[in-house]
Structures are given as structure tokens and as C-alpha cells.
Design an enzyme around this catalytic site. Structure first.
Site, short mmCIF file in Angstrom:
data_model
loop_
_atom_site.label_atom_id
_atom_site.label_comp_id
_atom_site.label_asym_id
_atom_site.label_seq_id
_atom_site.Cartn_x
_atom_site.Cartn_y
_atom_site.Cartn_z
N CYS A 377 10.21 -0.76 7.74
CA CYS A 377 11.06 -0.42 6.59
C CYS A 377 11.86 0.85 6.83
O CYS A 377 12.65 1.26 5.99
CB CYS A 377 10.21 -0.26 5.33
N GLU A 379 11.15 4.07 6.91
CA GLU A 379 10.99 5.30 6.15
C GLU A 379 10.26 6.38 6.95
O GLU A 379 10.20 7.53 6.52
CB GLU A 379 10.24 5.06 4.84
#
Length: 733
Positions: A377, A379
């Protein structure tokens, strides 16, 4: 040693437990689950574990298990290092953590809610179950263990850990003229595969070694020890898939490497094998996986991997990863952007920014000069074989900034505690124990901005009356800056107490998913598709929730895909003033991501920018030239009509339709015992709010929920055929 103590075994240290009188006041309280019962349904389906008496946990018991597990990890560390443990102070700290998790001011990641304090961590010490995602580089695969990146991917994926990987091993192979070998038929080796995760992983390693190491023989496999399909799997839950997915994986790997024999390993072969591993895991009992590939934007072979006109054979498994490029600042984005407009890929990772900067507002510190990539993702910035530890906070669930800063103490304490655990990968431990990387995240950001952007007041000074608009972004900036400094102070204090290094990075914005639903928050920095919607949730046909949900008035119907499931329809209001994605331009979304990378996140900001293909696609190249100096990673997704199909997980509706649906729901009576306050309704809301309370229904399904996966977001997940997600999930089948 004195004579009367010789030969006696030391008394094992007592485990930590929250005090029973403290827990009493929470037993009959109504938890503040969000979104009209959706949060509680998701909790009971996903995180409520079976107790010894065969009943499922209530929320107060789940929080008790998590907090006890967290403080037991601390106590074991303190005791094993002969440090000081203050029992009274620890009890007080644990009670504060408990209260803030219970009221959903912060929450551990889904894997933490599922595993912390369970037999997985308390008995088996399987602390990898507490980490969300990882990254592995193929750059050093030729240094003696060429199968390692692939076996790490498979092992981690089978544990529910999402993994990012790069394709640099191909460039190294070409540079050093390292070729794929043809295994020798002399002295064929047969491997009887044990019925375990380790057995599956080892079989793949042996097969890869037979092609990637010189003078190796053909390896064959005996699958008879693997349990038949449908048998239960202890520990991580779920049912066995039988040996078929593994047999198919072995066949596919042979095909790939036979085609590559006598030549350097290609970019396509690396991604093919990683994707095939993902497909095997998806077809097996785990059912989902998360992968992201990183490649060179100038490598036409790589950027065309998801062009199934060029690579038709990859359509069978290419969906198992999101693909991104390692973008160079100042590069020509034109050709890559053309592919984004077509299908939303590839995404971008500016590794140079990730290596040089913490928050983008601060001077370069080069803390992450060894970073090689990121998680699916995107992050978290990560080194090779490093795993990420996350925790999620909800600013909108706080009275004021002082309350939020207090929450950050306990959220970071949870995450720092997780870094005390080791994995079964020595290479991972070497990185993680040094870095102690943490991602303290925020969710509900769209709600925070909207709710705090409405306050208008008058005040008087020497120059007369003034009308002032308190903008939500101003408050968010204040909370981000004060919160970041608070976390740095807390990290220093905790690191000195535990005698461990301070964390290399501490903050992030994760995409979130099921955890934010529990708290009634919008996920990460993302705006919802619509303020009003119907969310559909699958639950088992044997679930104890069906009766009360039907009684309250929710629509519950047979699942059209899965015979053993039903689908529950829940009307949702994301809150007063919250705009939907059609009202938030591509430029504003990019600006918000850059804002959070500047003032909050020293890791990365997970953001999928939704754009209108008709009006905004021509802007993407220009936007990248501006934001390449402000971001560490980003991805794009064309906003296309959702279409219509039976039991869509997300359906936008009008306010009138929402009012009609909500008016049909019955309100249950409030308990008469003291309880913590519920979430207040949205300011100026004129809708009634159903009081959903599912605590007292006995379970029918006597199985544990399946292992929680990755970072509990659908934005980086690929799923087994039969599950569909809305268009925020680029990797849907």
C-alpha cells in the site's frame, strides 16, 4: 548460591493482567462502534475470537486480550534483560491504553486485534503475525541464495503478510552474465512435502535452486503428506485447499524457468514467479494476498507486463500484484502516464525522496539511505526483508488536541512494544531490531477537515468586529505538528526505558479498511465515493448475527456468489459536510497527500488519487512534475462508472433513500447500567441513529475468525475469485 536454593528451579515470572475491578465497569457498557452497526458486524465477523468456553469474545474481552498481550510482551522483555518493572505504573498505563482502545480513540492494526495476546503470540511466539507488510529486493539474490526473495514472499504471504518486491535481480544477472541452468536428470531428488507452511515454502525453494544454482539435479515431489481439501487448519484458521494449488505452482515455475534456461533471468520471469506464488496463496487457505512490484520506468518489458495484448499469458496471474515504477525526479512521465490513463497503473515511488527525507518539511536526514522499496500500500519505506508495524489513531474521536496527544502516548506504546518481538527470519530481525520502524497513522481525515471547517464566530478588537472561518486544514496542521513532536518525545522516553534504539521512522498514513469501519471513520486520507451509501457485508449463514440484524430491520439476503454466506445491507452516512470524490479534484487530493507528507508522515502517505478520465487525465503529467518534489509515492485510478451488479459491496444512494432506509430500523432499548458515551451524531444531523447492540447473542459458528491480513485495506489486496470490490481496488478480478 546458598545450599537451600541449590537445585531449585526459579519461579517463573507472573504474567501481566488488568485488574478485575477495573474491567467490571466495561462489561455492560455499549462499545462505540461506528456506521450504524457496520463496525460491530465487522468486529464480530473478523476480530472476535473464540474463548475457552466456546463463546466469542465481547469487545471488552478483545481489548483485554490485546492490552494484556501488549504488556506481557513488555514484561518479558524487561524481565529477560534484568530491567526494572514497575507493577503499579504498568497497571495504570495499561488501564489508560485499554480505555482509549475501547473508545476507539486508537486501534491496533487488524492483525494486532486478531493476534495480540492470543496463543499465537503468548505460546507460539509468532510475532510476525503482528506485522502488516514487508519488502524484499532481488538485487542481492545472486550472492549465494537466489531463491530467498521468492521463498520469503511465499512464507510471508502464507502468514498473511503483504510483500513488495523489485526486479533488480534481472539487471544484475545481465550485468554479470548469470544464466538460468537446466537441472541435471542424473540423481533425481525426490522431496516428500511435509503438511505445513514450512513444507510448502521449502518445496518452492528446492525447485528454484535446481534452476538457479549450478550442478543441481531435477527435483520431484511427493504430495501425499498434505492433508486433503476441506480439512481445518489450526492456528491461523481456515480450511485446507489440498495439494492442487502447490502442484500447479511447481508446474508453472518449471515452465517459466525452462523458457528462461541458458539466458539471464528476465524481468518478466521474476514478476511471473512472484505473481504465481501469489496466485497459489490465493487459491489456498489464505484466500487473499497483497503484492506490489517495483521496476524501472524505462524498461519497456516491465511497464508492459499488464498489457495483456503484449503478454496474453500473464492474464491468468498478472492481477496478483499492483505494479509501480521507481521514478526519478525530473524524468519524462509522458509514456508512463499513457498507461495510467488506460488502466490506473503503474504507480510511482520516488525512492530518492524516501531515502533522503523523513517529513518533507524537515531538512534531508538520510536516515533511510539503506531503504530499497516499500510495502504493497506504499505507506512504509522499507529495507529488504523489513516488516512494518502499524497503529491507527482517529482524531475525530477526540474532544481536543490535548486528548489526542494523550492518545498518541498509548498508541505509540503499543507499536513500540510490537518491535520487541522477533520473526523466524534472521535477515528480517537484523533490520527490524536496528530500525524499530513504526507507522503511527491517522484515519477519518476527510471527516476531521469537514467537521472543523464549519465553525464561524465573531470577536471584537480595536479594529472592530471580524468574521473568522476556522478551516479544517488549519486545525489538522496544528494537530499534525504537535502530534509529531509528541511522538518523538515519547519514542525517546520509551527507548530509554526499554534500552532499545529510537525508531528510524515513526509516522505514516495507511489506507485503512476494516479497522476504520469499527471506529466509524473514513479510511486514511481518502474521501468516500458518496456521503450516503449502502455497505454490504458478507457473513456466515450460521452466524448468530442474522437473527438480531433481521429483527432490527436490516436487509439480509442469500449471497448470490457463496452458498454458505448471507449479505447484510447497512445504510451509511459519512457525516455532515463530508464531500464525495466527485467533489474533490485530482489536484486537491494530491495537495492533501503532500500536506500530510509535509506535516505528519516521516514514512510515506498511502494515497490512490482518483481522477476523471475525461477532464483530468491530461493534467496527470503536469501534476507529477510539481508533486515529485513533495511526495514519496502515489498511485492513480480513473474514476469510471461503477456499473451495477448483484450485491455490490458499495452503492451510492441519495439522502432521501438513506432517510427511507434508516426510518425502517428499530431502535433497541438502552442498557440501564453506566456506560461510556457513544459516538455523537454528525453535527446538525437530522437523521435518527439506530442503537445496534449485538452483545448478548450466543454464537452458532464455533470456529475462530480467519487470520487478519496485511493492513486491512482493500486498496492493496487481491482476492480469490468470487469476491468483488469497488473501484478503489485496482487489483480486483
Amino acid at each position: 548460591m546458598t545450599s537451600d536454593t541449590q537445585g531449585k528451579q526459579a519461579t517463573p515470572p507472573k504474567s501481566f493482567k488488568l485488574s478485575k475491578p477495573f474491567l467490571e465497569k466495561y462489561k455492560d457498557a455499549i462499545p462505540p462502534f461506528g456506521f450504524n452497526g457496520l463496525g460491530e458486524i465487522v468486529y464480530r465477523r473478523t476480530y472476535s475470537r473464540l474463548k475457552d468456553d466456546g463463546e466469542r469474545e465481547q469487545w471488552w474481552e478483545t481489548v483485554e486480550r490485546v492490552v494484556n498481550g501488549t504488556f506481557n510482551m513488555q514484561k518479558r522483555w524487561i524481565d529477560s534483560n534484568d530491567l526494572h518493572w514497575d507493577a503499579a505504573q504498568s497497571q495504570l498505563s495499561a488501564q489508560n491504553m485499554y480505555d482509549r482502545i475501547y473508545k476507539m480513540k486508537f486501534l491496533p492494526p487488524g492483525r494486532g486485534l486478531w493476534a495480540m495476546g492470543s496463543p499465537l503470540t503468548e505460546d507460539r511466539k509468532m510475532f510476525a503475525a503482528l506485522n502488516n507488510c514487508a519488502f524484499v529486493s532481488t538485487e542481492t539474490m545472486w550472492d549465494g541464495n537466489p531463491a530467498l526473495p521468492f521463498t520469503f514472499m511465499m512464507d510471508a504471504a502464507m502468514l498473511g503478510v503483504g510483500v513488495g518486491f523489485d526486479t533488480k535481480g534481472s539487471a544484475v544477472a545481465n550485468h554479470k552474465s548469470l544464466t538460468v541452468f537446466t537441472p541435471s536428470n542424473a540423481n533425481t531428488k525426490n522431496y516428500v512435502i511435509p503438511d505445513s507452511r514450512e513444507g510448502w515454502v521449502n518445496s518452492v525453494g528446492r525447485l528454484l535452486d535446481s534452476y538457479l544454482l549450478k550442478n543441481n539435479s531435477v527435483v520431484t515431489f511427493d504430495y501425499t503428506q498434505i492433508r486433503p481439501a476441506g480439512r481445518p487448519i489450526k492456528g491461523f484458521g481456515g480450511l485446507s485447499s489440498g495439494p492442487d494449488p502447490l502442484e500447479q505452482l511447481h508446474e508453472h515455475i518449471r515452465d517459466v524457468l525452462d523458457r528462461n534456461a541458458g539466458k539471464p533471468l528476465t524481468t518478466t520471469s521474476i514478476v511471473d514467479i512472484m505473481n504465481m506464488i501469489g496466485k497459489c496463496v490465493v487459491s489456498g487457505n489464505v484466500r487473499r494476498t497483497a503484492e506490489i512490484a517495483f521496476g524501472d520506468p524505462t524498461d519497456e518489458e516491465y511497464v508492459d507486463l499488464k498489457n495483456y495484448e503484449v503478454n496474453p499469458h500473464r492474464a491468468e496471474y498478472g492481477w496478483t500484484s499492483n505494479n509501480s515504477v521507481f521514478a526519478n525526479i525530473g524524468m519524462d512521465y509522458h509514456d508512463v502516464v499513457k498507461r495510467i490513463v488506460a488502466n490506473g497503473e503503474p504507480g510511482f515511488s520516488w525512492l530518492q525522496n524516501a531515502q533522503q527525507y523523513s517529513r518533507m518539511i524537515d531538512p534531508p536526514d538520510f536516515k533511510d539511505y539503506r531503504a530499497k522499496g516499500g510495502n504493497p500500500c506504499l505507506e512504509q519505506t522499507l529495507e529488504s526483508m523489513e516488516l512494518c508495524c502499524l497503529v491507527e489513531t482517529f482524531p475525530t474521536n477526540h474532544e481536543d488536541i490535548a486528548d489526542y496527544l494523550e492518545t498518541l502516548k498509548y498508541a505509540f506504546l503499543y507499536a513500540k512494544t510490537v518491535t520487541l518481538g522477533t520473526t523466524h527470519w534472521p535477515e528480517s530481525n537484523a533490520v527490524m531490531l536496528r530500525n524499530r520502524r513504526i507507522g503511527t497513522s491517522m484515519s477519518g481525515i476527510a471527516q476531521f477537515i469537514s467537521r472543523r471547517g464549519k465553525l464561524i464566530f465573531l470577536f471584537c478588537d480595536d479594529h472592530g468586529f471580524k468574521l473568522t472561518l476556522l478551516k479544517g486544514l488549519d486545525d489538522l496542521k496544528t494537530w499534525c505538528e504537535a502530534g509529531y513532536q509528541q511522538i518523538q518525545s515519547i519514542d525517546k522516553e520509551l527507548s530509554e526505558w526499554l534500552c532499545v534504539p529510537q525508531s528510524i521512522k515513526t509516522t505514516t498514513i495507511k489506507p485503512s479498511g476494516t479497522v476504520s469501519l469499527l471506529a466509524g471513520a473514513t479510511p486514511g486520507m481518502h474521501y468516500p465515493e458518496s456521503r450516503y451509501c449502502i455497505r454490504r457485508v458478507r457473513i456466515s449463514k450460521h452466524s448468530e448475527l442474522i437473527e438480531p440484524l433481521t429483527e432490527i430491520g436490516y436487509t439480509v439476503e442469500q449471497d448470490v456468489v457463496e452458498a454458505n454466506s448471507v449479505v447484510v445491507e447497512i445504510p451509511i452516512d459519512h457525516g455532515e459536510g463530508v464531500r464525495d470524490l466527485t467533489q474533490v479534484s485530482m489536484w486537491e487530493q494530491l495537495s492533501l497527500a503532500a500536506f500530510l507528507q509535509r506535516y505528519w508522515s516521516d514514512n510515506q502517505v498511502s494515497s490512490t488519487i482518483t481522477f476523471d478520465p475525461k477532464t483530468e487525465s491530461s493534467h496527470i503529467e503536469h501534476a507529477l512534475h510539481y508533486f515529485q518534489y513533495q511526495l514519496k509515492g502515489i498511485s492513480f485510478l480513473p474514476r469510471l462508472p461503477l456499473g451495477a451488479y448483484a450485491q455490490m459491496p458499495f452503492e451510492a444512494i441519495s439522502e432521501e433513500k438513506y432517510e427511507e432506509l434508516i426510518s425502517k430500523l428499530k431502535t433497541l432499548p438502552e442498557p440501564s447500567v453506566p456506560k461510556p458515551p457513544r459516538h455523537p451524531p454528525s453535527r446538525n444531523s437530522k437523521h435518527k441513529r439506530p442503537n445496534v447492540d449485538l452483545r448478548n447473542y450466543k454464537i452458532k459458528d464455533k470456529t475462530d475468525p480467519e487470520m487478519e491480513l496485511f493492513c486491512d485495506s482493500t486498496s492493496c489486496v487481491v482476492v480469490e475469485t468470487g469476491e468483488n470490490y469497488n473501484n478503489s481496488n485496482k487489483t480486483k478480478q
